[in-house]
Design a protein around this motif. Sequence first.
Motif, PDB file in Angstrom:
ATOM      1  N   SER A 243       7.748 -17.495  -7.145  1.00 14.84           N
ATOM      2  CA  SER A 243       7.075 -16.204  -6.922  1.00 14.84           C
ATOM      3  C   SER A 243       7.485 -15.152  -7.945  1.00 14.84           C
ATOM      4  N   ARG A 244       8.255 -15.544  -8.951  1.00 11.81           N
ATOM      5  CA  ARG A 244       8.622 -14.570  -9.981  1.00 11.81           C
ATOM      6  C   ARG A 244       7.356 -13.944 -10.570  1.00 11.81           C
ATOM      7  N   GLY A 245       7.327 -12.628 -10.603  1.00 10.10           N
ATOM      8  CA  GLY A 245       6.159 -11.926 -11.117  1.00 10.10           C
ATOM      9  C   GLY A 245       4.988 -11.893 -10.156  1.00 10.10           C
ATOM     10  N   ASP A 246       5.196 -12.347  -8.917  1.00 12.43           N
ATOM     11  CA  ASP A 246       4.086 -12.450  -7.965  1.00 12.43           C
ATOM     12  C   ASP A 246       4.522 -11.985  -6.579  1.00 12.43           C
ATOM     13  N   ASN A 247       5.213 -10.853  -6.527  1.00  8.63           N
ATOM     14  CA  ASN A 247       5.730 -10.339  -5.262  1.00  8.63           C
ATOM     15  C   ASN A 247       5.048  -9.050  -4.810  1.00  8.63           C
ATOM     16  N   GLN A 248       3.930  -8.722  -5.444  1.00  9.02           N
ATOM     17  CA  GLN A 248       3.130  -7.551  -5.075  1.00  9.02           C
ATOM     18  C   GLN A 248       3.994  -6.282  -5.004  1.00  9.02           C
ATOM     19  N   ASP A 249       4.838  -6.137  -6.032  1.00 11.21           N
ATOM     20  CA  ASP A 249       5.679  -4.948  -6.125  1.00 11.21           C
ATOM     21  C   ASP A 249       5.579  -4.409  -7.544  1.00 11.21           C
ATOM     22  N   GLU A 250       6.525  -3.586  -7.942  1.00  9.53           N
ATOM     23  CA  GLU A 250       6.444  -2.971  -9.265  1.00  9.53           C
ATOM     24  C   GLU A 250       6.585  -3.987 -10.398  1.00  9.53           C
ATOM     25  N   TYR A 251       7.074  -5.190 -10.085  1.00 11.93           N
ATOM     26  CA  TYR A 251       7.245  -6.215 -11.109  1.00 11.93           C
ATOM     27  C   TYR A 251       6.162  -7.290 -11.054  1.00 11.93           C
ATOM     28  N   ASP A 252       5.098  -7.037 -10.319  1.00 12.47           N
ATOM     29  CA  ASP A 252       4.016  -8.015 -10.196  1.00 12.47           C
ATOM     30  C   ASP A 252       3.231  -8.095 -11.508  1.00 12.47           C
ATOM     31  N   ASN A 253       2.944  -9.315 -11.942  1.00 13.28           N
ATOM     32  CA  ASN A 253       2.304  -9.515 -13.249  1.00 13.28           C
ATOM     33  C   ASN A 253       0.819  -9.860 -13.182  1.00 13.28           C
ATOM     34  N   ASN A 254       0.231  -9.935 -12.006  1.00 13.19           N
ATOM     35  CA  ASN A 254      -1.155 -10.400 -11.926  1.00 13.19           C
ATOM     36  C   ASN A 254      -2.141  -9.463 -12.621  1.00 13.19           C
ATOM     37  N   ASP A 255      -2.003  -8.176 -12.414  1.00 12.64           N
ATOM     38  CA  ASP A 255      -2.906  -7.240 -13.101  1.00 12.64           C
ATOM     39  C   ASP A 255      -2.697  -7.285 -14.608  1.00 12.64           C
TER      40      ASP A 255
ATOM     41  N   TYR B 215       2.680  -7.596 -23.144  1.00 13.99           N
ATOM     42  CA  TYR B 215       3.584  -8.733 -23.293  1.00 13.99           C
ATOM     43  C   TYR B 215       5.019  -8.329 -22.959  1.00 13.99           C
ATOM     44  N   THR B 216       5.417  -7.178 -23.462  1.00 15.96           N
ATOM     45  CA  THR B 216       6.778  -6.699 -23.201  1.00 15.96           C
ATOM     46  C   THR B 216       6.979  -6.450 -21.717  1.00 15.96           C
ATOM     47  N   LYS B 217       5.995  -5.841 -21.074  1.00 12.24           N
ATOM     48  CA  LYS B 217       6.094  -5.562 -19.645  1.00 12.24           C
ATOM     49  C   LYS B 217       6.133  -6.856 -18.838  1.00 12.24           C
ATOM     50  N   PHE B 218       5.322  -7.824 -19.220  1.00 13.80           N
ATOM     51  CA  PHE B 218       5.299  -9.114 -18.538  1.00 13.80           C
ATOM     52  C   PHE B 218       6.691  -9.750 -18.570  1.00 13.80           C
ATOM     53  N   SER B 219       7.293  -9.799 -19.748  1.00 10.87           N
ATOM     54  CA  SER B 219       8.619 -10.408 -19.894  1.00 10.87           C
ATOM     55  C   SER B 219       9.666  -9.665 -19.086  1.00 10.87           C
ATOM     56  N   SER B 220       9.616  -8.350 -19.141  1.00 13.24           N
ATOM     57  CA  SER B 220      10.596  -7.547 -18.409  1.00 13.24           C
ATOM     58  C   SER B 220      10.476  -7.771 -16.907  1.00 13.24           C
ATOM     59  N   ASN B 221       9.253  -7.907 -16.415  1.00  7.55           N
ATOM     60  CA  ASN B 221       9.045  -8.138 -14.983  1.00  7.55           C
ATOM     61  C   ASN B 221       9.634  -9.476 -14.544  1.00  7.55           C
ATOM     62  N   VAL B 222       9.426 -10.521 -15.350  1.00  5.68           N
ATOM     63  CA  VAL B 222       9.974 -11.833 -15.009  1.00  5.68           C
ATOM     64  C   VAL B 222      11.498 -11.776 -14.999  1.00  5.68           C
ATOM     65  N   LEU B 223      12.067 -11.151 -16.008  1.00  2.00           N
ATOM     66  CA  LEU B 223      13.523 -11.050 -16.072  1.00  2.00           C
ATOM     67  C   LEU B 223      14.071 -10.267 -14.880  1.00  2.00           C
ATOM     68  N   ALA B 224      13.352  -9.224 -14.467  1.00  2.00           N
ATOM     69  CA  ALA B 224      13.793  -8.433 -13.308  1.00  2.00           C
ATOM     70  C   ALA B 224      13.825  -9.294 -12.051  1.00  2.00           C
ATOM     71  N   ASP B 225      12.801 -10.116 -11.855  1.00  2.00           N
ATOM     72  CA  ASP B 225      12.776 -10.978 -10.667  1.00  2.00           C
ATOM     73  C   ASP B 225      13.835 -12.069 -10.750  1.00  2.00           C
ATOM     74  N   GLU B 226      14.157 -12.519 -11.938  1.00  2.00           N
ATOM     75  CA  GLU B 226      15.228 -13.502 -12.076  1.00  2.00           C
ATOM     76  C   GLU B 226      16.579 -12.892 -11.734  1.00  2.00           C
ATOM     77  N   GLU B 227      16.753 -11.639 -12.074  1.00  4.20           N
ATOM     78  CA  GLU B 227      18.025 -10.968 -11.810  1.00  4.20           C
ATOM     79  C   GLU B 227      18.139 -10.494 -10.358  1.00  4.20           C
ATOM     80  N   ASN B 228      17.014 -10.113  -9.763  1.00  4.65           N
ATOM     81  CA  ASN B 228      17.056  -9.463  -8.451  1.00  4.65           C
ATOM     82  C   ASN B 228      17.050 -10.417  -7.265  1.00  4.65           C
TER      83      ASN B 228
END
Length: 725
Positions: free
Chosen positions: A290-302, A212-225
Motif C-alpha cells: 500500500s505504499r503510496g496508496d493510503n489516501q493521505d498526503e503521501y498518496d500517489n494515485n493523482d 517525479y520528485t513528489k512521487f519518490s518522496s511519497n514512497v520513501l515517506a511510507d517506507e519510513e513511517n
Amino acid sequence: MSKRTIFTPKVMRMLALVAVMGASEPLMAQTQNQTQKEMQKTATDQNVLLAEFQGPYGGVPAFDQMELDKLKPALEKGMELHLQEIEKIANNPEEPTFENTIEEMERAGKPLQRAFVYYGIWSSNVSTPEFRAIQAEMSPKISAYSSKISQNEKLFDRIKTVFENSRDNPLPADQQRVVDLIYTNFAMEGAELDADAKKRYAEINMELSKLYTKFSSNVLADEENYVVFLEEDQIGGLPNSLVRAAAKAAEDRGQKGKYAITNTRSSMDPFLTYSDERELREKVWRNYYSRGDNQDEYDNNDIIAEILKLRQERVALMGYDNYAEWRLQDRMAKTPEAAMDLMMAVWPAALARVEEEVADMQAIADREGAGITIEPWDYRYYAEKVRKEKYDLDSDEVKQYLQLDNLTDALFYTAREVFGFEFEPVPEGSVPVFHEDVKVWEVSNKDGEHIGLWYLDPFARQGKRSGAWATTYRSHTTFDGKKTVLSSNNSNFVKAAPGEPVLISWDDAKTFFHEFGHALHFLAADVKYPTLNSGVRDYTEFQSQLLERWLSTDEVIERFLVHQETGESMPQELVEKIKNAATFNQGFATTEFLGSALMDMKYHTTDPEGIDPREFEKETLKELGMPDQIVMRHRSPHFGHVFSSEGYATAYYGYLWADVLTSDAAEAFSESPGGFYDKDVAAKLVQFLFAPRNAMDPAEAYRKFRGRDATIDALMRDRGFPVPQ
C-alpha cells in the motif's frame, strides 16, 4: 538493476549524451579560451561539489566533505557553466564537424557531472527532509536547463549537419555511433518542433520533474513511517537470524526489547515466508503493497494520472499515438507490439503454473486444518511449506550457507575467473566514503593495470531508498586521456546482531550477483567517447541477469557457500535439492513480474484522459486474468521504475527481454567444454557483450557472440514452461 536515481524526465538521457552523467573527467580541450577555463576553475575552487576529484586512483569524490548547503549553489553554477559551453559550441562560426561540435559536446559539463554524483548520493543513500526540500526546488530548474540544451536550435542544426554529412561520408565506427545516438536523442526530445510546441514541451518536462520528485518522496515517506513492532510472543516461526536482525532494527528505532519489521522488501519478504502469525503477515503485506496508496498526503494515485496525461501530451506534440510508441523506437523491441508479443507468449504458461502452485499450497493448508483460502499474504508462507514437502528444501537451511562476506568473495572469484579482474581492499581511510557502512576495493586486470574502484554500500538504514542498484561516479573513456572507473553497488540487507554474520536468502544472493553484473559492465568498458557509456534499456539488464548464473556454479558453491557455524561446505545433497528446485515457484516469480510489466505497457498505450490508476490497475489485471493470490511486484502507487522517472517507463518488460538473451547465452556456456568458466566463451562475452557498452548495436553484438539471434526456447526451458512450437 542499474542506476535508479533519475533527476528529471529526460535529464539522464540528455546529460549522458552531452557528457554530463557517467562521463569521464578529461582535461578541458585546448580550444577553450583561457577566460572560460579560469572562470570554471574559480567556481570549482569555491565549491568542492564542483571541483575535480582529488587524491589517489585518478581522483575520488570528496564524500567526506559533502555539506548540504553547498549542493544548490553547485547545481546552479554547474548548469550555468555547462550552458555557457553549449552556447560556445552552438555559435561557433566554423562549418560544423565532428571535432568542433560532437567532441566539444563530449568535453562539456564536467563540473556539473561531479555535482550530480553528490546529488545522487543524497537522493539514494543518505536522504533527509532538508535534502528533499532542495530536490523539490531544484528538479524543475534542472528540467529547464536540460530543455535549453535539447531545444537549442543552433546546436541541433550543427548536430544535424554532422549527422547528414556522415550519411554521405561515414565516420569511423565509434564516431558514427556517437553521432547517431546524439542526433536520435535530440530528435526524440523535440528538437525539430516549432517554437510554440517547444515551449509547451519544456513546460511539460518541468511539470513532470516536480511530479517525479513528489512521487519518490511519497514512497520513501511510507517506507519510513510504516514499521511493525512485534512482541516476544509474535515471532513464532521466524528464523533466529531474522529475529536478531529485527531486534537490532527495533533498538535502532528506540524500541529496545521489541522486534521491528521495516517496510522494505528485504524485511517484508522473509517475514511473509516464515511468520506463523497470519494476521501480522497480512498487516506487513498491506503496509508494503500500500505504499503510496493510503489516501493521505503521501498518496500517489493523482500524481500517476497527471504524469500519464503529461507524457501523452508531450509525445502527441511530435505526432506519436502514445508514449510507448515514442519511447521504444530506440530500444531492442522497437515497438510496443513486439514487447507485448513477448510478454503474452510467456503469460499463459506462468498463469497455468500459478494454478498448480496454489493448488499445492491449498492442499497443505487444508491438510493442516488451517481453515483458510490462500491469500497474497499466505503465498510465500505456504510456498515454503511446499518447497520443504516437494524438494525437502528449507530456505532457512540454505540461508545458513549464504554469508554476505563470503558471497562478496564469490563475486570477486567470478570476476577473476571470467573477466580477469582482481579486487583488493583499499587501505582504510585512504578513500573518502559517505557512510561508515561503505567499503571500497581497488580493481586491476590480470596484468596488474589499475581499472578502477568498487564501492559497496550493503545495509538498509533510514534515509536510504529500498531495493538494490548500481551506479558509477566516473566511467571509463580514453577520450582526452584515459579515465578509470568508479563503480558502486548498493543493497538493503538487514544488519546482523553484533558479532554475527549477515545471512541472506538465495533470492537476495542472486540479486547481489545481479547488481555486481552491472558493476562489471562498467568496469569492463572499452570505449573512447563518454556517450558510448550510455545504455539501451532492454539490453543493459542482460549482462547483470547473466551474472546471476555463476552463483549456482559448482565452483562458487564449493568454495564460498559454507555453514555460518561449522564452516563446512554446503553438502552435495543440499546442492542437489537447490538445483532440483530451480524451477520451483516460477509461476509466482514470473507472474508478479509480468503483472507489473504488462501494467506499465497498458498505462502507456491507453488514452489517459480521466484515468483513475487505482481502478485502472484493478480492471486491467482482471482482464489479463491476474490470479487473486498474487499482486504485482510493484503496484502502481510505488512503481518507482516507471513513475519516479522515465528510466523504465514502458521498459519494465526489458527484464524479460534481457532474460531471453540471458537464458540463451547461458546455454552457450553450459554447452561449452569449460562450462561457465570456459575461457573462449568468456573472452567472447567480454569482447562483444561487456566491453563495447553502447558502441555497437546490441542485436549485432549478440549475434557476434552467439552466431545467431536469441530465441525464447531457452527461457521457457529455464522456467520449466512448455517450449512454444
